[in-house]
Structures are given as C-alpha cells and as structure tokens.
Design a protein around this motif. Structure first.
Motif, PDB file in Angstrom:
ATOM      1  N   LYS A   1     -10.770  -0.526 -21.600  1.00  0.00           N
ATOM      2  CA  LYS A   1     -10.991   0.814 -22.235  1.00  0.00           C
ATOM      3  C   LYS A   1     -10.668   1.875 -22.125  1.00  0.00           C
ATOM      4  CE  LYS A   1     -14.662  -1.694 -23.951  1.00  0.00           C
ATOM      5  NZ  LYS A   1     -14.431  -1.845 -25.548  1.00  0.00           N
ATOM      6  N   ARG A   2     -10.085   2.782 -22.767  1.00  0.00           N
ATOM      7  CA  ARG A   2     -10.284   4.246 -22.678  1.00  0.00           C
ATOM      8  C   ARG A   2     -10.297   5.601 -22.386  1.00  0.00           C
ATOM      9  NH1 ARG A   2      -4.742   6.879 -22.560  1.00  0.00           N
ATOM     10  NH2 ARG A   2      -4.255   8.868 -24.057  1.00  0.00           N
ATOM     11  N   ILE A   3     -11.182   6.548 -21.617  1.00  0.00           N
ATOM     12  CA  ILE A   3     -11.523   7.292 -21.525  1.00  0.00           C
ATOM     13  C   ILE A   3     -11.051   8.981 -21.360  1.00  0.00           C
ATOM     14  CG2 ILE A   3     -13.947   8.275 -20.989  1.00  0.00           C
ATOM     15  CD1 ILE A   3     -14.983   5.128 -20.366  1.00  0.00           C
ATOM     16  N   LEU A   4     -11.283   9.618 -22.174  1.00  0.00           N
ATOM     17  CA  LEU A   4     -11.664  10.517 -21.744  1.00  0.00           C
ATOM     18  C   LEU A   4     -12.348  11.875 -20.948  1.00  0.00           C
ATOM     19  CD1 LEU A   4      -9.486  13.686 -21.737  1.00  0.00           C
ATOM     20  CD2 LEU A   4     -10.548  14.119 -24.517  1.00  0.00           C
ATOM     21  N   VAL A   5     -11.604  12.759 -20.338  1.00  0.00           N
ATOM     22  CA  VAL A   5     -13.063  13.835 -19.705  1.00  0.00           C
ATOM     23  C   VAL A   5     -12.503  14.685 -18.906  1.00  0.00           C
ATOM     24  CG1 VAL A   5     -14.241  13.235 -17.382  1.00  0.00           C
ATOM     25  CG2 VAL A   5     -14.149  11.313 -18.256  1.00  0.00           C
ATOM     26  N   THR A   6     -13.009  15.478 -19.703  1.00  0.00           N
ATOM     27  CA  THR A   6     -12.755  17.049 -19.281  1.00  0.00           C
ATOM     28  C   THR A   6     -13.936  17.714 -18.338  1.00  0.00           C
ATOM     29  OG1 THR A   6     -13.820  18.058 -20.779  1.00  0.00           O
ATOM     30  CG2 THR A   6     -12.362  17.624 -21.809  1.00  0.00           C
ATOM     31  N   SER A   7     -12.342  18.603 -17.376  1.00  0.00           N
ATOM     32  CA  SER A   7     -13.883  19.076 -16.422  1.00  0.00           C
ATOM     33  C   SER A   7     -13.188  20.241 -16.128  1.00  0.00           C
ATOM     34  CB  SER A   7     -12.977  18.042 -15.269  1.00  0.00           C
ATOM     35  OG  SER A   7     -14.299  18.425 -14.290  1.00  0.00           O
ATOM     36  N   GLY A   8     -13.887  21.050 -14.770  1.00  0.00           N
ATOM     37  CA  GLY A   8     -14.233  22.447 -14.785  1.00  0.00           C
ATOM     38  C   GLY A   8     -13.331  23.373 -15.818  1.00  0.00           C
ATOM     39  N   PRO A   9     -13.277  24.805 -15.801  1.00  0.00           N
ATOM     40  CA  PRO A   9     -13.590  26.034 -15.571  1.00  0.00           C
ATOM     41  C   PRO A   9     -12.578  25.413 -16.857  1.00  0.00           C
ATOM     42  CG  PRO A   9     -12.802  26.880 -13.489  1.00  0.00           C
ATOM     43  CD  PRO A   9     -12.900  24.916 -14.039  1.00  0.00           C
ATOM     44  N   THR A  10     -12.467  27.233 -17.418  1.00  0.00           N
ATOM     45  CA  THR A  10     -10.717  27.253 -17.799  1.00  0.00           C
ATOM     46  C   THR A  10     -10.208  29.122 -17.632  1.00  0.00           C
ATOM     47  OG1 THR A  10     -11.326  28.188 -20.459  1.00  0.00           O
ATOM     48  CG2 THR A  10     -10.880  26.243 -20.198  1.00  0.00           C
ATOM     49  N   HIS A  11      -9.225  29.300 -17.408  1.00  0.00           N
ATOM     50  CA  HIS A  11      -9.313  30.600 -17.007  1.00  0.00           C
ATOM     51  C   HIS A  11      -8.375  31.166 -18.532  1.00  0.00           C
ATOM     52  CE1 HIS A  11      -8.786  30.387 -12.566  1.00  0.00           C
ATOM     53  NE2 HIS A  11     -10.170  29.919 -13.084  1.00  0.00           N
ATOM     54  N   GLU A  12      -9.083  32.808 -19.180  1.00  0.00           N
ATOM     55  CA  GLU A  12      -8.399  33.200 -20.122  1.00  0.00           C
ATOM     56  C   GLU A  12      -7.489  34.050 -20.097  1.00  0.00           C
ATOM     57  OE1 GLU A  12      -8.432  31.375 -22.622  1.00  0.00           O
ATOM     58  OE2 GLU A  12      -9.538  29.904 -21.861  1.00  0.00           O
ATOM     59  N   PRO A  13      -6.484  34.604 -20.098  1.00  0.00           N
ATOM     60  CA  PRO A  13      -5.825  35.818 -19.356  1.00  0.00           C
ATOM     61  C   PRO A  13      -5.910  37.247 -19.772  1.00  0.00           C
ATOM     62  CG  PRO A  13      -4.334  34.639 -20.022  1.00  0.00           C
ATOM     63  CD  PRO A  13      -5.827  33.813 -20.443  1.00  0.00           C
ATOM     64  N   ILE A  14      -6.533  38.317 -18.895  1.00  0.00           N
ATOM     65  CA  ILE A  14      -6.623  39.751 -19.005  1.00  0.00           C
ATOM     66  C   ILE A  14      -4.978  40.487 -19.509  1.00  0.00           C
ATOM     67  CG2 ILE A  14      -7.555  42.198 -19.102  1.00  0.00           C
ATOM     68  CD1 ILE A  14     -10.322  40.182 -18.263  1.00  0.00           C
ATOM     69  N   ASP A  15      -4.348  39.439 -17.840  1.00  0.00           N
ATOM     70  CA  ASP A  15      -3.063  40.468 -18.260  1.00  0.00           C
ATOM     71  C   ASP A  15      -2.003  39.431 -17.268  1.00  0.00           C
ATOM     72  OD1 ASP A  15      -3.506  40.778 -15.636  1.00  0.00           O
ATOM     73  OD2 ASP A  15      -3.907  42.899 -16.442  1.00  0.00           O
TER      74      ASP A  15
ATOM     75  N   VAL B   1      -2.306  39.421 -14.262  1.00  0.00           N
ATOM     76  CA  VAL B   1      -3.001  39.071 -13.151  1.00  0.00           C
ATOM     77  C   VAL B   1      -4.548  38.984 -13.046  1.00  0.00           C
ATOM     78  CG1 VAL B   1      -1.306  39.978 -11.148  1.00  0.00           C
ATOM     79  CG2 VAL B   1      -3.092  41.613 -12.297  1.00  0.00           C
ATOM     80  N   ARG B   2      -5.518  39.409 -14.490  1.00  0.00           N
ATOM     81  CA  ARG B   2      -6.954  39.233 -14.158  1.00  0.00           C
ATOM     82  C   ARG B   2      -7.125  37.850 -14.851  1.00  0.00           C
ATOM     83  NH1 ARG B   2      -5.059  45.005 -14.111  1.00  0.00           N
ATOM     84  NH2 ARG B   2      -5.461  46.001 -12.382  1.00  0.00           N
ATOM     85  N   TYR B   3      -8.092  37.934 -14.941  1.00  0.00           N
ATOM     86  CA  TYR B   3      -8.428  36.579 -16.490  1.00  0.00           C
ATOM     87  C   TYR B   3      -9.869  35.975 -16.352  1.00  0.00           C
ATOM     88  CZ  TYR B   3      -8.393  33.660 -12.180  1.00  0.00           C
ATOM     89  OH  TYR B   3      -9.376  33.444 -10.790  1.00  0.00           O
ATOM     90  N   ILE B   4     -10.527  36.311 -17.007  1.00  0.00           N
ATOM     91  CA  ILE B   4     -12.679  35.573 -17.471  1.00  0.00           C
ATOM     92  C   ILE B   4     -12.389  34.789 -17.277  1.00  0.00           C
ATOM     93  CG2 ILE B   4     -14.140  35.965 -19.232  1.00  0.00           C
ATOM     94  CD1 ILE B   4     -12.709  37.452 -20.540  1.00  0.00           C
ATOM     95  N   ALA B   5     -13.207  34.218 -15.963  1.00  0.00           N
ATOM     96  CA  ALA B   5     -13.734  32.421 -15.966  1.00  0.00           C
ATOM     97  C   ALA B   5     -14.836  32.265 -16.044  1.00  0.00           C
ATOM     98  CB  ALA B   5     -12.946  32.543 -14.724  1.00  0.00           C
TER      99      ALA B   5
END
Length: 398
Positions: A187-201, A203-207
């Motif tokens: 069986k092939r199974i996909l797992v997603t994990s962790g946060p994402t980081h959405e850049p502001i500029d 050096v900064r991001y939303i997480a």
C-alpha cells in the motif's frame, strides 16, 4: 510485529549508548526478545546491571568466557538471533566491521554471523564526514548491512550536524521494516505533517505552533506496518522518520504541489497544520519602519489541500483522513469540518492552551467517521499513531 523475534543488540561505546536502554524497552514492549552484548567502551556509559535489568537476560561482555566458550558461545550468539542490531555503531565498530577484524566479542560476533545486521551510527560530525568513515560506510552497505540514521542534532561535544544516533523509535521502525510483511504491505500512503511558513518578506513569516510530532509518529507506524509512505513535511521541530520518502516544503502552496505530485495513493493522512491564508504579494525586500505608519498586510486564501483530495472524484484515495485542531466545541466543529471537506475520518483534538497538546508529547483525540465519534484517552503521541495506523490497516489492508 516483533512477537517471537530474537534481537541481538550490540551496544558500542559512545554517549548515545544511553539511548540503547530505551531501545531495549521499546523492542521488548513489541514482543521481541533482546540479548544484549556490551562492549568494554560501552560500559563507560551504561552499566551491565541496567542493561540486564531492562533486557531481562544476561549481558554478554567477554569473548573468552570459559563457560560459554566451551560450547562456542560466540558462534551460537551470532546465529540464533533473527537480526543483529548495533546501536550505537561507533566509528571504531564500523571500521572493525568493514575490515573484518575480530579482537573482541562484538566484532567477533559480527564477523561470525550469517544473520542480517542493522547499524545505527553515532559519532562526532567530523568523524562522520571523515573520508575513512565514509569509505567504511560504503563497504558495509555494499556488504548488505542495513543503516538507520544518523540524524542532525546537537552533539555532546558542543558541535552540530550529522552523527546523532537515530532515536529509539526510528530504530524500532527500521527493525520492523526488516520483518515487514504487515497488513499494509504493497500500500502507498501519503502523510502530511508540520506547520507551513507563509512569508511576509524575506526574513518574516506567519506560522503556527505545530511541532510535527504527531504526523511524524503516524508516518513511522504506517511504515512499520509495511506501507510505502510519502511524507510531505513542513518545517517541523522533529526530524522525519526513517524508512519513508521525505518531501520537504515551506509554504502551503508548496505542500499542495507536493501532495498533487504524490498521487495516486491508497490513503491520505492530512495531519499538517496548513495555513489557511498567505500574505498576498509578499515583499521581496525586508519591510522597514517608516514615518508612514504600520504596514498593511493583505491576505489571500490558500488552496484547501484536504478538500481537494477528498473531493477529487476519479483517483480519490480509498481512505482520506483529516485532522481538526479546535479550541472549543470540539466534536461539533470537527463533525462539521468532516462534512464540509468530504473526508472519511476526522481526527480532532483540543489544542487550547490549557491542554498542552500543541507542541507537547501527548494527545487526546476524537476520531469521527460516518458512524459517529470515538473518544480516545489522553496518550503519548506514539501510541495515538499506533492506534490510528492499526485502524487504517483494518480499513484498507487486505
């Protein structure tokens, strides 16, 4: 998975030897018998008494033990096990193995065995990168020796980098994979994990506060049941497990693309805490304070990865599992999310500050499916993962 299996555990001399104590416990709680061999250098870090107490068996230390050697004990030890595990495998032990040396009990066992061998290297980062160690590693791999780790991390010597011994649960997963004929084989199974980081500029991001620990544990347990796991992870606090196909991403858009590229799969487990929004038109330069006042950030909605897969029609995974992190009205909100997204199950948890779950080592979940809500007790995240993996195997395994 390991019931009735006999593991010969060779403990080398290094600060990582303390992890071998937990490794013994983890192997035994899965039903394995563990016979420990402690090197002289290993005795500098863990005591024979502590090893013996955890293994529930005699600790072997000397090559020339007259009682055992009357029956060629080192030959018997090397061949009655189902698997030989070396943890930690120091640079010295790896060199002896690669060169076929047999000057002590551990190296003699390794030379005399016809049993599969798995090593978990552990050493200083410079020792790991040294050309001699890399030559020895290549030789051992060519000889069919299995390798788990090492990972990146802080060293006892104060340096940082590869050379840190794999965690006990990752070694257990690698051991289980050696005997893999589990219910998820093929069986092939996909797992997603962790946060994402959405850049502001730049050096900064939303997480968010997700550590990625729960998704990592789920991927490890699914692999232990024989599945081929594609593990798409954001910038998590915990390292990915061994024995899975790792795809590293930063943003929700990158995670969406990685998930799309991984399809088709038999099941998808979407444990990642994906940002709902991103900054529209993130700056390519660092935002500066100015006399004009505070910057105004405009947001755009990210693609809904879970809904996209759950409602994709042709090619949809047989099982789609979503996660819901809520701070109030847990079951009601999670049940509504399941209906809205179109997934088969929702694993819901209360992440309000008082629970300590977000970023912690334990979880308390409610699994919601077409038949209703099933509340699980508060458990270590590894045990939540084990229960969920078994449930998935029951749903899609053959």
């Amino acid at each position: 998975m390991l019931a009735g299996r006999h593991i010969l555990l060779i403990i080398g001399g290094g600060i990582a030897a303390f992890k071998s104590l937990d490794l013994i416990r983890r192997l035994r709680e899965r039903g394995a018998t563990v016979t420990p061999v402690l090197t002289r250098a290993g005795e500098e870090f863990v005591t024979p008494l502590s090893v013996s107490a955890l293994a529930g068996r005699k600790v072997y230390r000397d090559l020339f033990d007259l009682t055992d050697e009357a029956e060629m004990g080192h030959i018997q030890l090397s061949r009655v096990a189902d698997l030989v595990v070396v943890a930690p495998a120091t640079a010295d032990l790896m060199a002896k193995m690669a060169q076929g040396m047999a000057g002590d009990l551990a190296s003699t066992l390794l030379l005399a065995t016809d049993t599969p061998v798995l090593i978990a290297p552990a050493m200083n980062v410079r020792m790991w990168h040294h050309a001699a160690t890399q030559r020895n590693l290549a030789t051992l791999k060519a000889d069919g020796i299995g390798v788990v780790g090492p990972g990146d991390g802080d060293m006892a010597c104060g340096e940082f980098g590869p050379g840190r011994m794999a965690e006990p649960l990752d070694i257990v997963a690698a051991v289980e994979a050696r005997f893999a004929a589990g219910p998820l084989q093929g069986k092939r199974i996909l797992v997603t994990s962790g946060p994402t980081h959405e850049p502001i500029d730049p050096v900064r991001y939303i997480a968010n506060r997700s550590s990625g620990a729960q998704g990592t544990a789920i991927a490890r347990e699914l692999a232990a049941l024989g599945a081929q796991v594609v593990f798409v992870t954001g910038p998590a606090d915990v390292p990915p497990p061994e024995g899975v196909d790792v795809v590293r991403v930063e943003t929700a858009a990158q995670m969406h693309d990685a998930v799309t590229a991984a399809l088709p799969v038999d099941a998808g487990v979407f444990a990642a805490a994906v940002a709902d929004w991103r900054v529209s038109g993130a700056s390519d330069r660092k935002l500066k304070k100015s006399q004009d006042g505070l910057p105004v950030l405009e947001f755009a909605e990210n693609n809904d990865i879970l809904r996209g897969v759950a409602q994709m029609g042709a090619g949809r995974p047989k099982l789609v599992v979503g996660f819901a992190a809520e701070t109030h009205d847990l079951v009601a909100n999670a049940t509504a999310k399941r209906a809205r997204k179109g997934c088969d199950w929702i694993v819901a948890n209360d992440v309000s500050a008082a629970t300590g779950i977000m970023g912690g080592s334990e979880n308390a979940v409610v699994v919601i499916d077409a038949d209703g809500a099933e509340e699980w007790p508060r458990l270590p995240k590894a045990e939540v993962a084990r229960r969920l993996a078994a449930r998935i195997a029951q749903a899609i395994g053959e």
